[in-house]
Design a protein around this motif. Structure first.
Motif, PDB file in Angstrom:
ATOM      1  N   VAL A  71       1.190  -1.602  -0.455  1.00 20.57           N
ATOM      2  CA  VAL A  71      -0.077  -0.419   0.268  1.00 20.57           C
ATOM      3  C   VAL A  71       0.765   1.431  -0.016  1.00 20.57           C
ATOM      4  CG1 VAL A  71      -1.681   1.516   1.469  1.00 20.57           C
ATOM      5  CG2 VAL A  71      -2.031  -1.341   1.068  1.00 20.57           C
ATOM      6  N   PHE A  72       1.504   1.246   0.919  1.00 22.08           N
ATOM      7  CA  PHE A  72       3.098   2.210   0.565  1.00 22.08           C
ATOM      8  C   PHE A  72       3.316   2.503  -0.500  1.00 22.08           C
ATOM      9  CE2 PHE A  72       2.618   1.052   5.302  1.00 22.08           C
ATOM     10  CZ  PHE A  72       2.209   2.511   6.256  1.00 22.08           C
ATOM     11  N   LEU A  73       3.588   1.720  -0.987  1.00 23.19           N
ATOM     12  CA  LEU A  73       4.808   1.442  -2.650  1.00 23.19           C
ATOM     13  C   LEU A  73       3.903   2.503  -3.414  1.00 23.19           C
ATOM     14  CD1 LEU A  73       6.362   0.188  -4.356  1.00 23.19           C
ATOM     15  CD2 LEU A  73       5.098  -1.902  -4.667  1.00 23.19           C
ATOM     16  N   ALA A  74       2.615   1.638  -3.374  1.00 26.02           N
ATOM     17  CA  ALA A  74       1.212   2.501  -3.700  1.00 26.02           C
ATOM     18  C   ALA A  74       1.337   3.761  -4.202  1.00 26.02           C
ATOM     19  CB  ALA A  74       0.298   1.545  -4.233  1.00 26.02           C
ATOM     20  N   PHE A  75       1.315   4.143  -2.687  1.00 29.02           N
ATOM     21  CA  PHE A  75       0.953   5.691  -2.398  1.00 29.02           C
ATOM     22  C   PHE A  75       2.223   6.683  -3.291  1.00 29.02           C
ATOM     23  CE2 PHE A  75       0.938   9.469   0.819  1.00 29.02           C
ATOM     24  CZ  PHE A  75       0.007   9.835   0.076  1.00 29.02           C
TER      25      PHE A  75
END
Length: 186
Positions: free
Chosen positions: A92-96
């Motif tokens: 999720v952090f990667l995508a954000f």
């Protein structure tokens, strides 16, 4: 602001792509090599940050409720609570991070922004995942955790970033012109 049905459908399609790619793994120790990162890279390259994060969250939530979409066809909250759970949540952090940087700086013909944004997102993924791994395993050595959880994956992630850029950049440009237009009531 309303979002078109096409954008919602495309977000669901990207979540499905992550779910299909993620179970494909090569076991190399406590953290397997997975195609999940490729799916997340594609999600943040192809669609905007918000929808890339939603697609990634959908993947994580499906796995959390027991759908076998995590590496090796596993699912359930126990996987998230285990040593590799930080990497799954870290998607999720990667995508954000990646999606935000692409949205902010990737306009026009700035293809070079895409790999740099994904590298920055991968740093966030590795930081969160490695910290989680160290806490869940009781490891006190950052060096050992990095050698186990990061170093073996750098070359593969570089290849995945190159592939996601080669596919994601032209697809995003084409979609911006056609499918992913904002909803305009008539």
């Amino acid at each position: 602001m309303k979002v078109s049905a096409r954008t919602i459908a495309f977000t669901a399609l990207l979540a499905a792509i992550v779910c299909v790619l993620a179970p494909w793994t090569i076991p190399v120790g406590p953290v397997p090599i997975s195609l999940a990162t490729l799916g997340v890279y594609l999600a943040c390259c192809v669609i905007d940050c918000k929808h890339g994060v939603v697609a990634t969250l959908a993947y994580v939530l499906l796995g959390a409720i027991g759908v076998p979409v995590f590496s090796g066809g596993r699912g359930g909250f126990g996987v998230l609570a285990g040593p590799t759970g930080g990497y799954i949540v870290g998607y999720v952090f990667l995508a954000f991070v990646s999606g935000l940087l692409i949205d902010l700086f990737g306009r026009g013909k700035r293809v070079w922004v895409y790999p740099l944004a994904m590298i920055a997102g991968t740093v966030a993924l590795y930081a969160f995942g490695t910290a989680w791994f160290m806490i869940s395993t009781g490891s006190s050595s950052l060096g050992a955790a990095l050698l186990t959880c990061v170093v073996p994956f750098l070359a593969g992630d570089g290849i995945k970033i190159a592939a996601a850029t080669a596919v994601g950049y032209p697809v995003r440009r084409a979609l911006k012109k056609t499918i992913l237009t904002r909803y305009k009531p008539q």
